[in-house]
Design a protein around this motif. Sequence first.
Motif, PDB file in Angstrom:
ATOM      1  N   ILE A  74       0.860  -1.122  -0.123  1.00 11.33           N
ATOM      2  CA  ILE A  74      -0.106  -0.199  -0.005  1.00 11.33           C
ATOM      3  C   ILE A  74       0.926   1.150   0.154  1.00 11.33           C
ATOM      4  O   ILE A  74       0.539   2.253  -0.693  1.00 11.33           O
ATOM      5  CB  ILE A  74      -0.895   0.035   1.337  1.00 11.33           C
ATOM      6  CG1 ILE A  74      -1.738  -1.192   1.094  1.00 11.33           C
ATOM      7  CG2 ILE A  74      -1.620   1.303   1.378  1.00 11.33           C
ATOM      8  CD1 ILE A  74      -2.686  -1.288   2.235  1.00 11.33           C
ATOM      9  N   TYR A  75       1.933   1.345   0.681  1.00 10.49           N
ATOM     10  CA  TYR A  75       2.674   2.498   0.886  1.00 10.49           C
ATOM     11  C   TYR A  75       3.536   2.696  -0.337  1.00 10.49           C
ATOM     12  O   TYR A  75       3.624   3.719  -0.803  1.00 10.49           O
ATOM     13  CB  TYR A  75       3.800   2.254   1.993  1.00 10.49           C
ATOM     14  CG  TYR A  75       4.778   3.497   1.994  1.00 10.49           C
ATOM     15  CD1 TYR A  75       4.575   4.423   2.805  1.00 10.49           C
ATOM     16  CD2 TYR A  75       6.114   3.451   1.566  1.00 10.49           C
ATOM     17  CE1 TYR A  75       5.486   5.723   2.833  1.00 10.49           C
ATOM     18  CE2 TYR A  75       6.818   4.194   1.587  1.00 10.49           C
ATOM     19  CZ  TYR A  75       6.664   5.522   2.036  1.00 10.49           C
ATOM     20  OH  TYR A  75       7.446   6.485   2.284  1.00 10.49           O
ATOM     21  N   ALA A  76       4.004   1.671  -1.097  1.00 10.35           N
ATOM     22  CA  ALA A  76       4.826   1.649  -2.321  1.00 10.35           C
ATOM     23  C   ALA A  76       3.892   2.339  -3.292  1.00 10.35           C
ATOM     24  O   ALA A  76       4.130   3.176  -4.333  1.00 10.35           O
ATOM     25  CB  ALA A  76       5.179   0.197  -2.636  1.00 10.35           C
ATOM     26  N   SER A  77       2.551   2.074  -3.372  1.00 12.66           N
ATOM     27  CA  SER A  77       1.583   2.379  -4.381  1.00 12.66           C
ATOM     28  C   SER A  77       1.355   3.985  -4.235  1.00 12.66           C
ATOM     29  O   SER A  77       1.303   4.583  -5.089  1.00 12.66           O
ATOM     30  CB  SER A  77       0.245   1.636  -4.352  1.00 12.66           C
ATOM     31  OG  SER A  77      -0.142   1.880  -3.154  1.00 12.66           O
ATOM     32  N   ARG A  78       1.247   4.363  -2.820  1.00 14.19           N
ATOM     33  CA  ARG A  78       1.084   5.736  -2.638  1.00 14.19           C
ATOM     34  C   ARG A  78       2.284   6.435  -2.703  1.00 14.19           C
ATOM     35  O   ARG A  78       2.366   7.630  -3.198  1.00 14.19           O
ATOM     36  CB  ARG A  78       0.636   5.977  -1.084  1.00 14.19           C
ATOM     37  CG  ARG A  78      -0.722   5.397  -0.907  1.00 14.19           C
ATOM     38  CD  ARG A  78      -1.274   5.734   0.429  1.00 14.19           C
ATOM     39  NE  ARG A  78      -2.600   5.014   0.721  1.00 14.19           N
ATOM     40  CZ  ARG A  78      -3.069   5.650   2.062  1.00 14.19           C
ATOM     41  NH1 ARG A  78      -2.591   5.914   3.072  1.00 14.19           N
ATOM     42  NH2 ARG A  78      -4.428   4.839   1.996  1.00 14.19           N
ATOM     43  N   ALA A  79       3.544   6.035  -2.696  1.00 15.42           N
ATOM     44  CA  ALA A  79       4.696   6.752  -2.866  1.00 15.42           C
ATOM     45  C   ALA A  79       5.078   6.766  -4.189  1.00 15.42           C
ATOM     46  O   ALA A  79       6.355   7.333  -4.598  1.00 15.42           O
ATOM     47  CB  ALA A  79       5.790   5.950  -1.920  1.00 15.42           C
ATOM     48  N   GLN A  80       4.617   6.126  -5.159  1.00 11.73           N
ATOM     49  CA  GLN A  80       4.979   6.232  -6.510  1.00 11.73           C
ATOM     50  C   GLN A  80       4.956   7.666  -7.125  1.00 11.73           C
ATOM     51  O   GLN A  80       4.126   8.259  -7.023  1.00 11.73           O
ATOM     52  CB  GLN A  80       4.055   5.317  -7.305  1.00 11.73           C
ATOM     53  CG  GLN A  80       4.662   4.912  -8.964  1.00 11.73           C
ATOM     54  CD  GLN A  80       3.454   4.126  -9.575  1.00 11.73           C
ATOM     55  OE1 GLN A  80       2.581   3.803  -9.028  1.00 11.73           O
ATOM     56  NE2 GLN A  80       3.916   3.656 -10.827  1.00 11.73           N
ATOM     57  N   PRO A  81       6.073   8.030  -7.991  1.00 14.33           N
ATOM     58  CA  PRO A  81       6.200   9.371  -8.416  1.00 14.33           C
ATOM     59  C   PRO A  81       5.090   9.360  -9.603  1.00 14.33           C
ATOM     60  O   PRO A  81       4.612   8.652 -10.169  1.00 14.33           O
ATOM     61  CB  PRO A  81       7.810   9.538  -9.055  1.00 14.33           C
ATOM     62  CG  PRO A  81       7.834   8.002  -9.242  1.00 14.33           C
ATOM     63  CD  PRO A  81       7.280   7.071  -8.108  1.00 14.33           C
ATOM     64  N   LEU A  82       4.738  10.686  -9.833  1.00 11.91           N
ATOM     65  CA  LEU A  82       3.883  11.228 -11.042  1.00 11.91           C
ATOM     66  C   LEU A  82       4.435  10.807 -12.145  1.00 11.91           C
ATOM     67  O   LEU A  82       5.626  10.710 -12.440  1.00 11.91           O
ATOM     68  CB  LEU A  82       3.654  12.502 -10.949  1.00 11.91           C
ATOM     69  CG  LEU A  82       3.024  13.342  -9.850  1.00 11.91           C
ATOM     70  CD1 LEU A  82       3.065  14.777  -9.809  1.00 11.91           C
ATOM     71  CD2 LEU A  82       1.606  12.763  -9.392  1.00 11.91           C
ATOM     72  N   ALA A 127      13.176  15.833 -11.945  1.00 11.18           N
ATOM     73  CA  ALA A 127      12.911  15.061 -10.923  1.00 11.18           C
ATOM     74  C   ALA A 127      11.476  15.069 -10.832  1.00 11.18           C
ATOM     75  O   ALA A 127      10.543  15.802 -11.098  1.00 11.18           O
ATOM     76  CB  ALA A 127      13.488  15.342  -9.637  1.00 11.18           C
ATOM     77  N   ARG A 128      10.901  13.841 -10.327  1.00 12.46           N
ATOM     78  CA  ARG A 128       9.362  13.391  -9.968  1.00 12.46           C
ATOM     79  C   ARG A 128       9.368  12.807  -8.758  1.00 12.46           C
ATOM     80  O   ARG A 128      10.047  11.980  -8.434  1.00 12.46           O
ATOM     81  CB  ARG A 128       8.930  12.561 -11.223  1.00 12.46           C
ATOM     82  CG  ARG A 128       8.897  13.212 -12.481  1.00 12.46           C
ATOM     83  CD  ARG A 128       8.154  12.303 -13.638  1.00 12.46           C
ATOM     84  NE  ARG A 128       8.925  11.226 -13.846  1.00 12.46           N
ATOM     85  CZ  ARG A 128       8.797   9.844 -13.875  1.00 12.46           C
ATOM     86  NH1 ARG A 128       7.501   9.505 -13.348  1.00 12.46           N
ATOM     87  NH2 ARG A 128       9.810   8.876 -14.014  1.00 12.46           N
ATOM     88  N   THR A 129       8.240  13.399  -8.104  1.00 10.64           N
ATOM     89  CA  THR A 129       7.750  12.975  -6.647  1.00 10.64           C
ATOM     90  C   THR A 129       6.419  12.589  -6.773  1.00 10.64           C
ATOM     91  O   THR A 129       5.828  12.993  -7.800  1.00 10.64           O
ATOM     92  CB  THR A 129       8.185  13.582  -5.521  1.00 10.64           C
ATOM     93  OG1 THR A 129       7.553  14.762  -5.637  1.00 10.64           O
ATOM     94  CG2 THR A 129       9.674  13.816  -5.438  1.00 10.64           C
ATOM     95  N   ARG A 130       5.758  11.747  -5.807  1.00 11.56           N
ATOM     96  CA  ARG A 130       4.178  11.820  -5.878  1.00 11.56           C
ATOM     97  C   ARG A 130       3.751  13.317  -5.555  1.00 11.56           C
ATOM     98  O   ARG A 130       2.455  13.589  -5.774  1.00 11.56           O
ATOM     99  CB  ARG A 130       3.966  11.022  -4.798  1.00 11.56           C
ATOM    100  CG  ARG A 130       3.948  11.431  -3.364  1.00 11.56           C
ATOM    101  CD  ARG A 130       3.445  10.208  -2.293  1.00 11.56           C
ATOM    102  NE  ARG A 130       3.699  10.643  -0.915  1.00 11.56           N
ATOM    103  CZ  ARG A 130       2.574  11.277  -0.181  1.00 11.56           C
ATOM    104  NH1 ARG A 130       1.594  11.593  -0.935  1.00 11.56           N
ATOM    105  NH2 ARG A 130       2.594  11.467   0.867  1.00 11.56           N
TER     106      ARG A 130
END
Length: 489
Positions: A74-82, A127-130
């Motif tokens: 669940i955390y990995a899916s939420r932390a995935q960059p845009l 760079a990309r983040t969520r």
Amino acid sequence: MRMDDLNEEIEREHRLEALGDAVAETICAPAPAAAGVLPEEIARVLSRPRRKLRAVWKIAPALALGACACAIAIYASRAQPLRYELSGTYAARDDGFETPGDGGATARFSDGTSIAVGAHSAARVQARTRAGATIRLERGRASFAVVHRPGARWNVEVGPFEIAVTGTEFDVHWSDDRDGFEVVMKSGTVVVRGSLTGAGIALHAGQRLVASLGNNTLVVSEIAHAEARAAAPSTPHLVAPHDEAAPQPRRRRLAQAEAEPELTLRDVPARADSTEARARMRSLSPPPFEPAPPAAVSPPAPAPAIDVGSFLAMGGANCDVRPLPQIRFEHAAEGFRVLSGDAAAVFRSPVIDHAYSWCGGGSLRMDASFDVSNPDAQSGEAVIYLPHAVDLNGKTVTVRFMARAPFEAEFTARILVATGEKRTGNSYNPNLTTGTWWTISNTFHEPPTTFGSVPGNLRTVDRIILKVDATGSFRVWSGLIYIDDIAWR
């Protein structure tokens, strides 16, 4: 169920099982001569198969590992960059892309943000983040439409500048020579940091920032004002400034507010330190020009009363100096005319103001608006046409003026005289600031004529010009210009 509760339950069942075994051993052999069927019933009970206790504690680690795996997923899916996709005409390599001279490209991100890159431009997704991304504009133009959401963090890098964004729409331009930088705000707020910005400059909707690294300048202006200036027609014309109603003395205004009888001018104390100022108020006809002007058709308008608490006659004892100036801007009947600029002019809307003056009860006031981003709005001219031509050869022209504007504004000023298309005068007065009455002067000499040369124009001057140029780092400002007492001798 928690692990501690599970262990206690297992231990409790073990104790009960041991207690049952002890009871069974005690009663399994009855006393001799005991009656009843107790031995058979006990034997049947003892022979019944016992329920096996499930070892739940043996699978507890597997349950814990499964829960951890689910949490990590669940955390990995939420932390995935845009994520983003490119469309349009472009050439891409890794996370950089550029457009040809006749095409453009748009980067659309998974949060709804879009970045439209113009023709002959280059950009890179650094760079990309969520929460957002860092975009670098390497050249050209780009339009940003960043979706506002909690925790959003976007950054735009342009040369030595950085734009911090949370959610807004704006355009950015970075010139090919890496010198010119421009930000045009459409909505929201951004903060620009980097070269020339100090601790950072906040821009809001409707503002434009223009910076030049080569000239070491940075200015912020209002978009609506600049567009109105560009769209306005250029139709300057000569006008006779109208007289604004003189402000009532402060004591009269208080008396009217308290419904008391109206004060008369005799109730206003006269200025004891300026005999000449009172004489100027009694006699408003202008002194003779060279030669004397024709008599006025109509008598001059009555002089406005000087309010002791106002900003009139700030020259004090300097106003007693004789001879009196030829143009004093006490009223429009003095015979001068002013070139009134249109909405696109730096100086416009001339009026006779009775609240500020160097001497006497009036001055010429004009609206002023400078904008360094417009080449036509970096220099303003107040053009005063004389009632008739005068001879200024060998004479010194003096002008007193003041600018009411933001204190950061700086400017230079000079006096020009003109006849027809010819202008004369190149003596600058630098490092002038706002809020002060400045006295500037220039002596004009006609160069000696030689065989075949064209005579000068100083003997038939028909207008005097005050030219003001914005300088310094704060070169976009609006305010008022007051001009008083133009003299030559």
